[in-house]
Design a protein around this motif. Structure first.
Motif, PDB file in Angstrom:
ATOM      1  N   PRO A  34       9.876   8.966 -11.675  1.00 19.99           N
ATOM      2  CA  PRO A  34       8.744   9.710 -11.127  1.00 19.99           C
ATOM      3  C   PRO A  34       7.490   8.841 -10.913  1.00 19.99           C
ATOM      4  N   ALA A  35       7.638   7.704 -10.233  1.00 19.57           N
ATOM      5  CA  ALA A  35       6.467   6.822 -10.097  1.00 19.57           C
ATOM      6  C   ALA A  35       5.393   7.423  -9.186  1.00 19.57           C
ATOM      7  N   ALA A  36       5.789   8.260  -8.229  1.00 19.44           N
ATOM      8  CA  ALA A  36       4.758   8.878  -7.387  1.00 19.44           C
ATOM      9  C   ALA A  36       3.934   9.851  -8.250  1.00 19.44           C
ATOM     10  N   THR A  37       4.637  10.686  -9.022  1.00 18.18           N
ATOM     11  CA  THR A  37       3.953  11.602  -9.953  1.00 18.18           C
ATOM     12  C   THR A  37       3.042  10.823 -10.898  1.00 18.18           C
ATOM     13  N   SER A  38       3.572   9.703 -11.408  1.00 19.48           N
ATOM     14  CA  SER A  38       2.903   8.953 -12.482  1.00 19.48           C
ATOM     15  C   SER A  38       1.864   7.972 -11.968  1.00 19.48           C
TER      16      SER A  38
ATOM     17  N   ASN B 117      10.091  -2.344 -11.229  1.00 19.49           N
ATOM     18  CA  ASN B 117      10.891  -1.117 -11.102  1.00 19.49           C
ATOM     19  C   ASN B 117       9.961   0.074 -11.211  1.00 19.49           C
ATOM     20  N   ALA B 118       9.800   0.776 -10.099  1.00 19.37           N
ATOM     21  CA  ALA B 118       8.939   1.974 -10.095  1.00 19.37           C
ATOM     22  C   ALA B 118       9.621   3.089  -9.311  1.00 19.37           C
ATOM     23  N   PRO B 119      10.803   3.514  -9.821  1.00 24.51           N
ATOM     24  CA  PRO B 119      11.480   4.626  -9.133  1.00 24.51           C
ATOM     25  C   PRO B 119      10.865   5.956  -9.558  1.00 24.51           C
TER      26      PRO B 119
ATOM     27  N   ALA C 269       0.843  -1.212   0.000  1.00 30.15           N
ATOM     28  CA  ALA C 269       0.000   0.000   0.000  1.00 30.15           C
ATOM     29  C   ALA C 269       0.865   1.245   0.000  1.00 30.15           C
ATOM     30  N   GLY C 270       1.801   1.294  -0.958  1.00 33.40           N
ATOM     31  CA  GLY C 270       2.451   2.556  -1.286  1.00 33.40           C
ATOM     32  C   GLY C 270       1.527   3.242  -2.280  1.00 33.40           C
ATOM     33  N   ILE C 271       1.979   4.365  -2.816  1.00 30.32           N
ATOM     34  CA  ILE C 271       1.086   5.109  -3.713  1.00 30.32           C
ATOM     35  C   ILE C 271       0.761   4.309  -4.974  1.00 30.32           C
ATOM     36  N   VAL C 272       1.689   3.445  -5.416  1.00 30.86           N
ATOM     37  CA  VAL C 272       1.417   2.673  -6.637  1.00 30.86           C
ATOM     38  C   VAL C 272       0.360   1.600  -6.348  1.00 30.86           C
ATOM     39  N   GLY C 273       0.536   0.844  -5.260  1.00 24.27           N
ATOM     40  CA  GLY C 273      -0.447  -0.191  -4.918  1.00 24.27           C
ATOM     41  C   GLY C 273      -1.838   0.403  -4.699  1.00 24.27           C
TER      42      GLY C 273
ATOM     43  N   HIS D 172       6.902   3.698   3.223  1.00 25.20           N
ATOM     44  CA  HIS D 172       8.288   3.709   2.728  1.00 25.20           C
ATOM     45  C   HIS D 172       8.523   4.793   1.677  1.00 25.20           C
ATOM     46  N   GLN D 173       8.822   4.423   0.438  1.00 31.08           N
ATOM     47  CA  GLN D 173       9.212   5.479  -0.518  1.00 31.08           C
ATOM     48  C   GLN D 173       8.183   6.608  -0.603  1.00 31.08           C
ATOM     49  N   THR D 174       6.902   6.230  -0.547  1.00 34.09           N
ATOM     50  CA  THR D 174       5.827   7.211  -0.748  1.00 34.09           C
ATOM     51  C   THR D 174       5.909   8.381   0.238  1.00 34.09           C
ATOM     52  N   SER D 175       6.299   8.087   1.494  1.00 34.50           N
ATOM     53  CA  SER D 175       6.351   9.181   2.475  1.00 34.50           C
ATOM     54  C   SER D 175       7.783   9.667   2.706  1.00 34.50           C
TER      55      SER D 175
ATOM     56  N   ALA E 202       1.758  -8.496   6.453  1.00 33.20           N
ATOM     57  CA  ALA E 202       2.813  -8.845   5.484  1.00 33.20           C
ATOM     58  C   ALA E 202       2.401 -10.075   4.692  1.00 33.20           C
ATOM     59  N   VAL E 203       2.659 -10.037   3.412  1.00 34.51           N
ATOM     60  CA  VAL E 203       2.463 -11.238   2.590  1.00 34.51           C
ATOM     61  C   VAL E 203       3.744 -12.051   2.726  1.00 34.51           C
ATOM     62  N   THR E 204       3.608 -13.298   3.139  1.00 34.68           N
ATOM     63  CA  THR E 204       4.817 -14.094   3.411  1.00 34.68           C
ATOM     64  C   THR E 204       5.126 -15.080   2.285  1.00 34.68           C
TER      65      THR E 204
ATOM     66  N   SER F 152       9.788  10.855  -0.047  1.00 38.75           N
ATOM     67  CA  SER F 152      10.261  11.386  -1.329  1.00 38.75           C
ATOM     68  C   SER F 152      10.468  12.897  -1.223  1.00 38.75           C
ATOM     69  N   SER F 153      10.853  13.514  -2.345  1.00 38.20           N
ATOM     70  CA  SER F 153      11.020  14.978  -2.369  1.00 38.20           C
ATOM     71  C   SER F 153       9.672  15.687  -2.482  1.00 38.20           C
ATOM     72  N   GLY F 154       8.629  14.936  -2.800  1.00 36.33           N
ATOM     73  CA  GLY F 154       7.303  15.553  -2.927  1.00 36.33           C
ATOM     74  C   GLY F 154       7.119  16.344  -4.207  1.00 36.33           C
ATOM     75  N   VAL F 155       7.966  16.069  -5.201  1.00 37.07           N
ATOM     76  CA  VAL F 155       7.882  16.828  -6.447  1.00 37.07           C
ATOM     77  C   VAL F 155       6.940  16.125  -7.427  1.00 37.07           C
ATOM     78  N   VAL F 156       6.109  16.926  -8.089  1.00 43.20           N
ATOM     79  CA  VAL F 156       5.257  16.404  -9.152  1.00 43.20           C
ATOM     80  C   VAL F 156       5.952  16.793 -10.456  1.00 43.20           C
TER      81      VAL F 156
ATOM     82  N   TRP G  37      -2.839  -5.823   0.769  1.00 46.48           N
ATOM     83  CA  TRP G  37      -2.050  -6.233   1.932  1.00 46.48           C
ATOM     84  C   TRP G  37      -0.852  -5.319   2.085  1.00 46.48           C
ATOM     85  N   GLU G  38      -0.688  -4.744   3.270  1.00 47.85           N
ATOM     86  CA  GLU G  38       0.456  -3.868   3.552  1.00 47.85           C
ATOM     87  C   GLU G  38       1.126  -4.361   4.839  1.00 47.85           C
ATOM     88  N   LYS G  39       2.435  -4.560   4.774  1.00 48.56           N
ATOM     89  CA  LYS G  39       3.111  -5.149   5.950  1.00 48.56           C
ATOM     90  C   LYS G  39       3.292  -4.145   7.090  1.00 48.56           C
ATOM     91  N   GLU G  40       3.307  -2.859   6.791  1.00 50.77           N
ATOM     92  CA  GLU G  40       3.516  -1.855   7.847  1.00 50.77           C
ATOM     93  C   GLU G  40       2.177  -1.481   8.495  1.00 50.77           C
TER      94      GLU G  40
HETATM   95  C1  LIG Z   1      14.523   9.994  -1.659  1.00 50.51           C
HETATM   96  C2  LIG Z   1      13.430   9.839  -2.679  1.00 50.51           C
HETATM   97  C3  LIG Z   1      12.956  10.941  -3.380  1.00 50.51           C
HETATM   98  C4  LIG Z   1      11.953  10.779  -4.343  1.00 50.51           C
HETATM   99  N1  LIG Z   1      11.404  11.889  -4.934  1.00 50.51           N
HETATM  100  C5  LIG Z   1      10.361  11.747  -5.783  1.00 50.51           C
HETATM  101  C6  LIG Z   1       9.679  12.875  -6.294  1.00 50.51           C
HETATM  102  O1  LIG Z   1       9.987  14.008  -5.931  1.00 50.51           O
HETATM  103  N2  LIG Z   1       8.677  12.681  -7.186  1.00 50.51           N
HETATM  104  C7  LIG Z   1       8.294  11.425  -7.591  1.00 50.51           C
HETATM  105  O2  LIG Z   1       7.398  11.303  -8.427  1.00 50.51           O
HETATM  106  N3  LIG Z   1       8.892  10.329  -7.076  1.00 50.51           N
HETATM  107  C8  LIG Z   1       9.892  10.463  -6.174  1.00 50.51           C
HETATM  108  N4  LIG Z   1      10.481   9.368  -5.623  1.00 50.51           N
HETATM  109  C9  LIG Z   1      10.048   8.050  -6.050  1.00 50.51           C
HETATM  110  C10 LIG Z   1       8.732   7.658  -5.400  1.00 50.51           C
HETATM  111  O3  LIG Z   1       8.748   7.917  -4.023  1.00 50.51           O
HETATM  112  C11 LIG Z   1       8.493   6.180  -5.684  1.00 50.51           C
HETATM  113  O4  LIG Z   1       8.680   5.934  -7.048  1.00 50.51           O
HETATM  114  C12 LIG Z   1       7.070   5.761  -5.308  1.00 50.51           C
HETATM  115  O5  LIG Z   1       6.770   6.164  -3.996  1.00 50.51           O
HETATM  116  C13 LIG Z   1       6.945   4.260  -5.460  1.00 50.51           C
HETATM  117  O6  LIG Z   1       5.751   3.868  -4.858  1.00 50.51           O
HETATM  118  P1  LIG Z   1       5.506   2.341  -4.516  1.00 50.51           P
HETATM  119  O7  LIG Z   1       4.112   2.221  -4.056  1.00 50.51           O
HETATM  120  O8  LIG Z   1       5.956   1.514  -5.669  1.00 50.51           O
HETATM  121  O9  LIG Z   1       6.566   2.022  -3.368  1.00 50.51           O
HETATM  122  P2  LIG Z   1       6.485   2.203  -1.770  1.00 50.51           P
HETATM  123  O10 LIG Z   1       5.943   3.521  -1.393  1.00 50.51           O
HETATM  124  O11 LIG Z   1       7.834   1.860  -1.247  1.00 50.51           O
HETATM  125  O12 LIG Z   1       5.418   1.112  -1.349  1.00 50.51           O
HETATM  126  C14 LIG Z   1       5.650  -0.271  -1.387  1.00 50.51           C
HETATM  127  C15 LIG Z   1       4.891  -0.871  -0.229  1.00 50.51           C
HETATM  128  O13 LIG Z   1       4.915  -2.291  -0.310  1.00 50.51           O
HETATM  129  C16 LIG Z   1       4.935  -2.786   1.014  1.00 50.51           C
HETATM  130  N5  LIG Z   1       5.397  -4.180   0.990  1.00 50.51           N
HETATM  131  C17 LIG Z   1       6.607  -4.645   0.585  1.00 50.51           C
HETATM  132  N6  LIG Z   1       6.672  -5.976   0.741  1.00 50.51           N
HETATM  133  C18 LIG Z   1       5.476  -6.374   1.259  1.00 50.51           C
HETATM  134  C19 LIG Z   1       4.957  -7.639   1.648  1.00 50.51           C
HETATM  135  N7  LIG Z   1       5.658  -8.771   1.557  1.00 50.51           N
HETATM  136  N8  LIG Z   1       3.686  -7.684   2.142  1.00 50.51           N
HETATM  137  C20 LIG Z   1       2.937  -6.554   2.261  1.00 50.51           C
HETATM  138  N9  LIG Z   1       3.408  -5.328   1.918  1.00 50.51           N
HETATM  139  C21 LIG Z   1       4.657  -5.230   1.409  1.00 50.51           C
HETATM  140  C22 LIG Z   1       5.897  -1.826   1.710  1.00 50.51           C
HETATM  141  O14 LIG Z   1       5.778  -1.884   3.116  1.00 50.51           O
HETATM  142  C23 LIG Z   1       5.498  -0.499   1.110  1.00 50.51           C
HETATM  143  O15 LIG Z   1       4.535   0.192   1.888  1.00 50.51           O
HETATM  144  C24 LIG Z   1      11.454   9.493  -4.630  1.00 50.51           C
HETATM  145  C25 LIG Z   1      11.907   8.387  -3.905  1.00 50.51           C
HETATM  146  C26 LIG Z   1      12.859   8.557  -2.914  1.00 50.51           C
HETATM  147  C27 LIG Z   1      13.271   7.385  -2.086  1.00 50.51           C
END
Ligand SMILES: Cc1cc2nc3c(=O)[nH]c(=O)nc-3n(C[C@H](O)[C@H](O)[C@H](O)COP(=O)(O)OP(=O)(O)OC[C@H]3O[C@@H](n4cnc5c(N)ncnc54)[C@H](O)[C@@H]3O)c2cc1C
Length: 397
Positions: free
Chosen positions: A378-382, A374-376, A10-14, A42-45, A172-174, A47-51, A33-36
């Motif tokens: 600008p995945a939050a923006t996107s 791979n969702a680095p 349950a990051g922003i992508v999920g 994690h990454q979602t909270s 957590a999904v195990t 980041s730099s917060g840039v769109v 399912w979110e393990k936290e």
């Molecule tokens: C320092 C930094 C700066 C950034 N700046 C920007 C920015 O300015 N603009 C931008 O667009 N993007 C930015 N990004 C990238 C952006 O934050 C990520 O691309 C985006 O948040 C990815 O989202 P996500 O949901 O894939 O990952 P996450 O937010 O990491 O979410 C993944 C979730 O999966 C959960 N998970 C993992 N394994 C399990 C399991 N087994 N069971 C249950 N849950 C599980 C984790 O606990 C986590 O909550 C930045 C990233 C970083 C680290």
């Protein structure tokens, strides 16, 4: 009875993927399912917060396509839900004559990507837009904005729950097992059958995806990014965002000045290899993470190629002076005495077996299970556009 959709993470992508599936299949069931204990932990909270507005990404790539659309969708989402969204604009500044060629190339890329309102500006206009920035030439992107991704994620989780989706935290999904026509998701010792599953596990993407299809590559290599917070008295020296011209060998954008939705001004993030995937402190180490890192051939190939940059980044991590020496090239009046240590984030960067840093988003499918590998940035923006793209693929499979 409609279909059952499962989402891991349950990051922003999920969350955006779960929302899109729930919207398209109102008679279906959606479980996340979110393990936290909280969403977006994690990454979602961190980041730099840039769109982003789409300046950097190879035309035709998923990043280029989904960032442009995602920015628009996110602006609408924030307006609809009363979330922060401020188009304070960005300058990408060349401070050295050697950088002009790279700025030209970046401008061509940005134009091909249709970045709205993009303009090339000279030193006079740099000073008009950002009176305290230095620069020979710059690209100005007025559409680049800031938001609070943690707040977006929380709003989205509430919206999902209100609509009847089951967003489980501390779950957590195990493991994941394949069964005919679907998958069994095991969490808290219970197996839950779903028809379609999407893995959006961020820093754990490779490990969770491996349960699905046995593929170990690409591996996630964690890169910590540290921020320094500018003291309140100097905050007003930057109006929006000031970025360097990025080094095209890396997917990271370089240390920049960013205004936060909270009003703070931050400098960062650097990019230091992290010895713990979800560790935010400089000394955080997890033996299993290190073992896995050193056992992967891609890691050693990457390290051989980039060790010089690695050493420089580590010295900046331990010395505020070294960190700020780079940043001061862009805003000379903000020095080491004007900042305090801020937060940090850890980027999930996928690395191929040959050591190459995977630049584009990577999404794979295997019999009804979709893995976002791979969702680095600008995945939050996107994210809202990634969700549309993933839902198209999930529902077509
Ligand atoms: C320092 C930094 C700066 C950034 N700046 C920007 C920015 O300015 N603009 C931008 O667009 N993007 C930015 N990004 C990238 C952006 O934050 C990520 O691309 C985006 O948040 C990815 O989202 P996500 O949901 O894939 O990952 P996450 O937010 O990491 O979410 C993944 C979730 O999966 C959960 N998970 C993992 N394994 C399990 C399991 N087994 N069971 C249950 N849950 C599980 C984790 O606990 C986590 O909550 C930045 C990233 C970083 C680290």
């Amino acid at each position: 009875m409609g279909e059952t959709f499962g989402v891991v993470g349950a990051g922003i992508v999920g969350l955006t993927v779960a929302r899109e599936l729930a919207r398209r299949r109102p008679d279906g069931t959606v479980v996340v399912w979110e393990k936290e204990p909280r969403v977006g932990a994690h990454q979602t909270s961190h980041s730099s917060g840039v769109v982003h507005a789409g300046i950097y990404y190879r035309p035709g790539s998923l990043k280029a396509e989904l960032c442009t659309r995602g920015r628009r969708l996110l602006e609408e989402y924030c307006a609809e839900h009363g979330l922060p969204f401020e188009a304070c604009g960005k300058l990408v500044v060349a401070v050295d004559p050697d950088e002009i060629g790279r700025l030209d190339a970046l401008e061509r890329t940005a134009r091909q990507n249709g970045v709205p309102g993009l303009r090339r500006v000279g030193p006079g206009e740099v000073r008009e837009l950002e009176p305290h920035a230095a620069g020979l030439a710059a690209l100005h992107s007025p559409a680049t904005a800031i938001t609070d991704y943690a707040a977006v994620a929380e709003t989205m989780a509430s919206e999902l729950r209100d609509g009847g989706a089951d967003v489980r935290t501390s779950a957590a999904v195990t493991t994941i097992r394949r069964v005919p026509g679907g998958a069994l998701v095991v969490s808290r010792g219970e197996a839950h059958r779903v028809d379609r599953l999407v893995v959006c596990a961020g820093l754990q993407a490779d490990r969770v995806s491996r349960w699905v299809d046995g593929e170990a590559e690409p591996r996630i290599v964690p890169f910590r990014g540290e921020y320094l917070t500018v003291r309140p008295e100097k905050r007003s020296l930057v109006r929006g965002m000031v970025y360097p011209v990025p080094d095209p060998r890396y997917p990271f954008l370089g240390v920049h000045f960013t205004r936060r939705a909270s009003g703070e001004l931050e400098v960062g993030p650097n990019a230091v290899l992290a010895l713990r995937r979800e560790g935010y402190g400089r000394y955080d180490v997890t033996a299993a993470d290190v073992r896995e890192l050193v056992a992967s051939p891609g890691f050693w190939r990457m390290a051989r190629r980039h060790w010089r940059t690695g050493v420089k980044e580590v010295s900046g991590s331990f010395s505020t002076r070294a960190f700020m020496r780079t940043a001061q090239r862009y805003v000379p009046e903000i020095g080491a005495a004007d900042v305090v240590r801020g937060g940090a984030g850890v980027r999930a960067q996928a690395v191929e077996r040959d050591g190459g840093l995977l630049d584009d988003f990577r999404i794979t499918e295997s019999d009804g299970v979709t893995c976002i590998r791979n969702a680095p940035s600008p995945a939050a923006t996107s994210s809202l556009a990634i969700a549309e793209h993933v839902a198209d693929r999930v529902l077509a499979s």
